[in-house]
Design a protein around this motif. Structure first.
Motif, PDB file in Angstrom:
ATOM      1  N   GLU A 175       5.825 -26.490 -22.843  1.00 20.80           N
ATOM      2  CA  GLU A 175       4.313 -26.638 -22.966  1.00 20.80           C
ATOM      3  C   GLU A 175       3.604 -27.266 -21.736  1.00 20.80           C
ATOM      4  N   GLU A 176       4.565 -27.949 -20.812  1.00 23.41           N
ATOM      5  CA  GLU A 176       4.095 -28.590 -19.444  1.00 23.41           C
ATOM      6  C   GLU A 176       4.582 -27.890 -18.482  1.00 23.41           C
ATOM      7  N   SER A 177       3.641 -27.636 -17.429  1.00 25.60           N
ATOM      8  CA  SER A 177       3.882 -26.951 -16.164  1.00 25.60           C
ATOM      9  C   SER A 177       5.050 -27.583 -15.333  1.00 25.60           C
ATOM     10  N   ALA A 216      12.073 -10.446 -21.709  1.00 21.66           N
ATOM     11  CA  ALA A 216      12.112 -11.743 -20.592  1.00 21.66           C
ATOM     12  C   ALA A 216      11.303 -12.884 -21.419  1.00 21.66           C
ATOM     13  N   PRO A 217      11.464 -14.061 -20.931  1.00 22.67           N
ATOM     14  CA  PRO A 217      10.605 -15.269 -21.665  1.00 22.67           C
ATOM     15  C   PRO A 217       9.192 -14.919 -21.371  1.00 22.67           C
ATOM     16  N   ILE A 218       8.340 -15.315 -22.206  1.00 23.69           N
ATOM     17  CA  ILE A 218       6.729 -15.045 -22.190  1.00 23.69           C
ATOM     18  C   ILE A 218       6.211 -16.132 -21.651  1.00 23.69           C
ATOM     19  N   LEU A 219       5.276 -15.897 -20.731  1.00 22.67           N
ATOM     20  CA  LEU A 219       4.581 -17.091 -19.851  1.00 22.67           C
ATOM     21  C   LEU A 219       3.037 -16.776 -20.187  1.00 22.67           C
ATOM     22  N   TYR A 220       2.309 -17.581 -21.282  1.00 17.73           N
ATOM     23  CA  TYR A 220       1.028 -17.494 -21.084  1.00 17.73           C
ATOM     24  C   TYR A 220       0.581 -18.265 -20.060  1.00 17.73           C
ATOM     25  N   SER A 221      -0.649 -17.539 -19.239  1.00 19.06           N
ATOM     26  CA  SER A 221      -1.179 -18.094 -18.104  1.00 19.06           C
ATOM     27  C   SER A 221      -2.589 -17.987 -18.042  1.00 19.06           C
ATOM     28  N   LEU A 222      -3.007 -18.297 -16.829  1.00 21.96           N
ATOM     29  CA  LEU A 222      -4.531 -18.183 -16.507  1.00 21.96           C
ATOM     30  C   LEU A 222      -4.472 -18.204 -15.043  1.00 21.96           C
ATOM     31  N   ARG A 223      -4.972 -17.184 -14.134  1.00 17.18           N
ATOM     32  CA  ARG A 223      -4.687 -17.138 -12.791  1.00 17.18           C
ATOM     33  C   ARG A 223      -5.353 -18.457 -12.046  1.00 17.18           C
ATOM     34  N   GLN A 224      -6.390 -18.810 -12.311  1.00 16.98           N
ATOM     35  CA  GLN A 224      -7.072 -19.789 -11.646  1.00 16.98           C
ATOM     36  C   GLN A 224      -6.529 -21.315 -12.173  1.00 16.98           C
ATOM     37  N   CYS A 225      -6.031 -21.429 -13.156  1.00 15.78           N
ATOM     38  CA  CYS A 225      -5.803 -22.839 -13.667  1.00 15.78           C
ATOM     39  C   CYS A 225      -4.793 -23.345 -12.709  1.00 15.78           C
ATOM     40  N   PRO A 226      -4.817 -24.725 -12.047  1.00 11.55           N
ATOM     41  CA  PRO A 226      -3.629 -25.114 -11.376  1.00 11.55           C
ATOM     42  C   PRO A 226      -2.551 -25.393 -11.836  1.00 11.55           C
ATOM     43  N   TYR A 227      -2.422 -25.754 -13.133  1.00  9.17           N
ATOM     44  CA  TYR A 227      -1.065 -25.800 -13.965  1.00  9.17           C
ATOM     45  C   TYR A 227      -0.492 -24.424 -14.215  1.00  9.17           C
ATOM     46  N   VAL A 277      -2.750 -23.596 -21.223  1.00 10.04           N
ATOM     47  CA  VAL A 277      -1.735 -22.933 -20.272  1.00 10.04           C
ATOM     48  C   VAL A 277      -1.135 -23.884 -19.296  1.00 10.04           C
ATOM     49  N   PRO A 278      -0.211 -23.521 -18.728  1.00 13.22           N
ATOM     50  CA  PRO A 278       0.799 -22.700 -19.326  1.00 13.22           C
ATOM     51  C   PRO A 278       1.557 -22.948 -20.428  1.00 13.22           C
ATOM     52  N   VAL A 279       2.034 -21.858 -21.267  1.00 10.78           N
ATOM     53  CA  VAL A 279       3.076 -22.049 -22.180  1.00 10.78           C
ATOM     54  C   VAL A 279       4.065 -21.006 -22.156  1.00 10.78           C
ATOM     55  N   LEU A 280       5.224 -21.452 -22.075  1.00  9.09           N
ATOM     56  CA  LEU A 280       6.475 -20.585 -21.870  1.00  9.09           C
ATOM     57  C   LEU A 280       7.237 -20.379 -23.095  1.00  9.09           C
ATOM     58  N   GLN A 281       7.527 -19.364 -23.567  1.00  8.81           N
ATOM     59  CA  GLN A 281       8.476 -18.933 -24.834  1.00  8.81           C
ATOM     60  C   GLN A 281       9.539 -18.555 -24.175  1.00  8.81           C
ATOM     61  N   CYS A 282      10.868 -19.274 -24.404  1.00 11.63           N
ATOM     62  CA  CYS A 282      11.942 -18.736 -23.860  1.00 11.63           C
ATOM     63  C   CYS A 282      12.524 -17.628 -24.774  1.00 11.63           C
ATOM     64  N   GLU A 283      13.668 -16.916 -24.562  1.00 14.84           N
ATOM     65  CA  GLU A 283      14.162 -16.004 -25.067  1.00 14.84           C
ATOM     66  C   GLU A 283      14.847 -16.340 -26.649  1.00 14.84           C
ATOM     67  N   ASP A 284      15.245 -17.829 -26.528  1.00 19.56           N
ATOM     68  CA  ASP A 284      15.796 -18.369 -27.751  1.00 19.56           C
ATOM     69  C   ASP A 284      14.882 -18.859 -28.516  1.00 19.56           C
ATOM     70  N   GLY A 285      13.512 -18.704 -28.158  1.00 13.43           N
ATOM     71  CA  GLY A 285      12.351 -19.432 -29.045  1.00 13.43           C
ATOM     72  C   GLY A 285      12.121 -20.634 -28.729  1.00 13.43           C
ATOM     73  N   THR A 286      12.645 -21.217 -27.784  1.00 11.07           N
ATOM     74  CA  THR A 286      12.281 -22.664 -27.363  1.00 11.07           C
ATOM     75  C   THR A 286      10.815 -22.444 -26.729  1.00 11.07           C
TER      76      THR A 286
END
Length: 224
Positions: free
Chosen positions: A64-66, A3-14, A52-61
């Motif tokens: 970087e913006e929520s 699956a795509p990878i989402l770097y996150s932080l629980r309390q970050c509103p973005y 965060v957040p940063v999303l890395q899609c399966e194709d490598g894309t």
């Protein structure tokens, strides 16, 4: 995991709004909840900005913006029609309103939170600035249940985490504030099971760890 990878932080509103977008879109990602004091090199290698957040899609894309993460997810699937696809004039209006929130309201909110934390005399001034912006939202909510109409939209989900922050700065004042429709709107979102799902706490991810699946599992038709 594929699956795509989402770097996150629980309390970050973005990061919160990104997770909400993924949940509403019924997408699934590998969630990596990070420690901002020990940012993983894997994240920094694809997004040197280090937020965060940063999303890395399966194709490598890399996204970087929520808001872009939300649009990505909802472009794949939008079962609740948060993008108001029935009216192609609505999305530009929503994006402008979100941009206004992210600049004007969030700026005043950050000043309000800081002033309240340090018992600064400017707290009321910054709270009033927040309320000036929220006046438009209160007026909209006096006409229909959600900001753009009678059904939730991208705007509702995008500004929710910041309204939540605002409500928690001075809870006693907020409970009696001249924002009754906003309070009802916020409670309505709190009662949404997807909000609770977005706020589940996960162990901090470190390099070498497996992430956790987050979102909607098509295999069993359930949220994970």
């Amino acid at each position: 995991m594929t699956a795509p990878i989402l770097y996150s932080l629980r309390q970050c509103p973005y990061a919160m709004r990104a997770r909400l977008g993924i949940l509403h879109a019924r997408q699934v990602v590998e969630l990596r909840d990070i420690d901002m004091n020990n940012k993983p090199q894997e994240m920094l290698s694809i997004s040197p900005k280090g937020t965060v957040p940063v999303l890395q899609c399966e194709d490598g894309t890399v996204i970087e913006e929520s808001i872009d993460v939300m649009i990505w997810a909802l472009s794949l699937s939008d079962p609740s029609n948060l993008l108001y696809s029935h009216d192609d004039q609505q999305l530009p209006l929503m994006l402008r309103l979100i941009q206004s929130s992210d600049s004007d309201f969030v700026h005043a909110l950050q000043k309000y939170r800081a002033a309240s934390r340090y018992h600064d005399n400017n707290a009321i001034e910054w709270r009033d600035r927040c309320c000036e912006w929220l006046g438009n939202i209160e007026n909209r909510l006096s006409q229909h249940a959600y900001i753009m109409g009678n059904s939730p939209s991208l705007v509702d989900i995008a500004i929710l985490p910041f309204i939540r922050q605002f409500s928690r700065v001075d809870k006693k004042w907020y409970a009696q504030s001249p924002l009754p429709h906003l309070r009802a709107w916020l409670i309505n979102h709190y009662n949404d099971p997807l909000f609770s799902k977005a706020m589940v706490s996960h162990p901090k991810w470190e390099e070498g760890d497996e992430g956790v699946l987050f979102g909607f599992n098509l295999a069993d038709g359930k949220y994970c």
